[in-house]
Enzyme design. Sequence first.
Site, short mmCIF file in Angstrom:
data_model
loop_
_atom_site.label_atom_id
_atom_site.label_comp_id
_atom_site.label_asym_id
_atom_site.label_seq_id
_atom_site.Cartn_x
_atom_site.Cartn_y
_atom_site.Cartn_z
N LYS A 86 1.64 48.84 11.54
CA LYS A 86 1.96 48.07 10.32
C LYS A 86 1.55 48.91 9.13
O LYS A 86 0.66 49.75 9.23
CB LYS A 86 1.20 46.75 10.30
CG LYS A 86 1.81 45.70 9.39
CD LYS A 86 2.91 44.92 10.08
CE LYS A 86 3.53 43.89 9.15
NZ LYS A 86 4.40 42.98 9.90
P1 NAD Z 1 9.55 37.40 2.11
O1 NAD Z 1 8.91 38.28 1.10
O2 NAD Z 1 11.04 37.46 2.26
O3 NAD Z 1 9.15 35.87 1.82
C1 NAD Z 1 7.82 35.47 1.71
C2 NAD Z 1 7.83 34.02 1.28
O4 NAD Z 1 6.47 33.54 1.23
C3 NAD Z 1 8.41 33.81 -0.11
O5 NAD Z 1 9.20 32.63 -0.11
C4 NAD Z 1 7.17 33.61 -0.97
O6 NAD Z 1 7.42 32.82 -2.12
C5 NAD Z 1 6.28 32.88 -0.01
N1 NAD Z 1 4.88 32.91 -0.42
C6 NAD Z 1 4.15 33.97 -0.82
N2 NAD Z 1 2.91 33.58 -1.16
C7 NAD Z 1 2.87 32.24 -0.95
C8 NAD Z 1 1.86 31.26 -1.11
N3 NAD Z 1 0.64 31.59 -1.55
N4 NAD Z 1 2.17 29.97 -0.80
C9 NAD Z 1 3.39 29.63 -0.35
N5 NAD Z 1 4.37 30.53 -0.18
C10 NAD Z 1 4.12 31.81 -0.47
O7 NAD Z 1 8.80 37.71 3.49
P2 NAD Z 1 9.31 37.45 4.97
O8 NAD Z 1 9.88 38.72 5.48
O9 NAD Z 1 10.10 36.18 5.00
O10 NAD Z 1 7.92 37.24 5.71
C11 NAD Z 1 7.28 35.97 5.79
C12 NAD Z 1 6.30 35.98 6.95
O11 NAD Z 1 7.02 36.29 8.16
C13 NAD Z 1 5.20 37.03 6.88
O12 NAD Z 1 4.03 36.53 7.50
C14 NAD Z 1 5.74 38.18 7.70
O13 NAD Z 1 4.72 39.02 8.20
C15 NAD Z 1 6.42 37.41 8.80
N6 NAD Z 1 7.44 38.17 9.53
C16 NAD Z 1 8.49 38.73 8.90
C17 NAD Z 1 9.44 39.42 9.64
C18 NAD Z 1 10.68 40.00 9.03
O14 NAD Z 1 11.55 40.48 9.78
N7 NAD Z 1 10.85 39.97 7.73
C19 NAD Z 1 9.30 39.56 11.03
C20 NAD Z 1 8.21 38.94 11.65
C21 NAD Z 1 7.29 38.24 10.89
#
Ligand code: NAD
Length: 425
Positions: free
Chosen positions: A115
């Site tokens: 990561k």
């Molecule tokens: P993203 O940046 O597209 O979205 C993140 C979201 O979280 C946004 O809507 C943001 O407003 C919200 N957020 C941030 N801080 C916040 C808070 N304090 N309270 C409430 N909401 C809040 O990111 P993503 O890619 O959707 O990732 C989200 C989660 O999924 C993370 O934990 C990431 O590690 C995990 N994840 C992502 C992927 C991927 O393929 N993108 C894969 C596996 C896991």
Amino acid sequence: MNNNPLSFVQPTADSPWGTYISQVDRVVPYLGHLAKWAETLKRPKRALIVDVPIELDNGEVAHFEGYRVQHNLSRGPGKGGVRYHPEVTLEEVMALSAWMTVKCAAVNLPYGGAKGGIRVDPKKLSHKELERMTRRYTSEIGIIIGPQRDIPAPDVNTNGQIMAWMMDTYSMNTGTTATGVVTGKPIHLGGSLGRVKATGRGVFVTGREAARRLNMKLDGARVAVQGFGNVGSSAAELFAQAGAKIVAAQDHTGTIYNPSGFDMADITAHVKATGGVGGFKGAEAMDGEAFWDVACDILIPAALEGQITAERAQRIKARLVLEGANGPTLPTADDILAERGVLVVPDVICNAGGVTVSYFEWVQDFSSFFWSEDEINLRLDKIMAGALKHIWDTADKHRITLRTATFAVACERILIAREERGLYP
Ligand code: NAD
């Protein structure tokens, strides 16, 4: 054995690395003779901290701290996203890299876990500043990444454009066109169809299978989603297509509620136009903490770590929690949810759809032969549903939670590889 062997981090019970260590401790009794290698899981193989200096548009120089951690490479090259967030720390990136090791093994992908991240608020940077920072970061971590070494991908606040800059920078530095160095790329650069929504699709597939076992109908089910970014919005869209009502959503701009369910086309357009769910006219605004009291059947945390605390776990109304985010539930909250009969599909299987299609992207890049979106979605569905079934059987056999069962399945695979490779020298 020293329980805190890492001098460079001071984890607490609620911090991401502390949460991960507690999850490993819970699985050790189920590892049989492989338990002797469990210490391997508690140490990242390699952690790189880099200084990322860039010239801002106003001529000043700013420095950002960046990281790339390779937690375990026993089963294959490192795989894991890159996060841009003002609160990124080495400890958080370590935990996220470790969860990648477990996740890749849980779905049996030939990868280890890694990561990366930069401690930055990317919303304060211009497009050009973001590009300069991404390119310098890629150059700095270039000494340990590569198509056969460690393959980054998008995570919070990173996307296809950032992957394109990373791919280009690595290619320029190595005199190649290295499409396989990152995944989550735009389609014209060797990206895969279906990758953008793959994590949300995996959340949906595992949720659909879990709901079936709970005899819960998706048609009419009430869903609450925290985080309406890539993962949360894609999962919400698929649940809505299956007839579920998305009744609550929360992100960094606000919390909204409508017991009749949102119109998905309207909320998607609103988020696209304004950058968040706050101010959406098709729902009422509510206090952020009230999100955890919402009447719902399915709760999808899809934002950041540590959101489901012991206190919030007591109040959650859902019967099913689908961990779209990494590490959203603290170990104490996990126990409370289990006692209350709330089923948790853990992050290390629930959100593995993204890395699974990243794997498809990497394979397609190497073979220079690209699959149709239907083929990708079908293969993703089969792998996710099959992996969850195996985990469920393990949970039933040992009478353990799905989280401990996922760790049991994954850690066995990782530690068999560890044992078979042996210690060098
Ligand atoms: P993203 O940046 O597209 O979205 C993140 C979201 O979280 C946004 O809507 C943001 O407003 C919200 N957020 C941030 N801080 C916040 C808070 N304090 N309270 C409430 N909401 C809040 O990111 P993503 O890619 O959707 O990732 C989200 C989660 O999924 C993370 O934990 C990431 O590690 C995990 N994840 C992502 C992927 C991927 O393929 N993108 C894969 C596996 C896991």
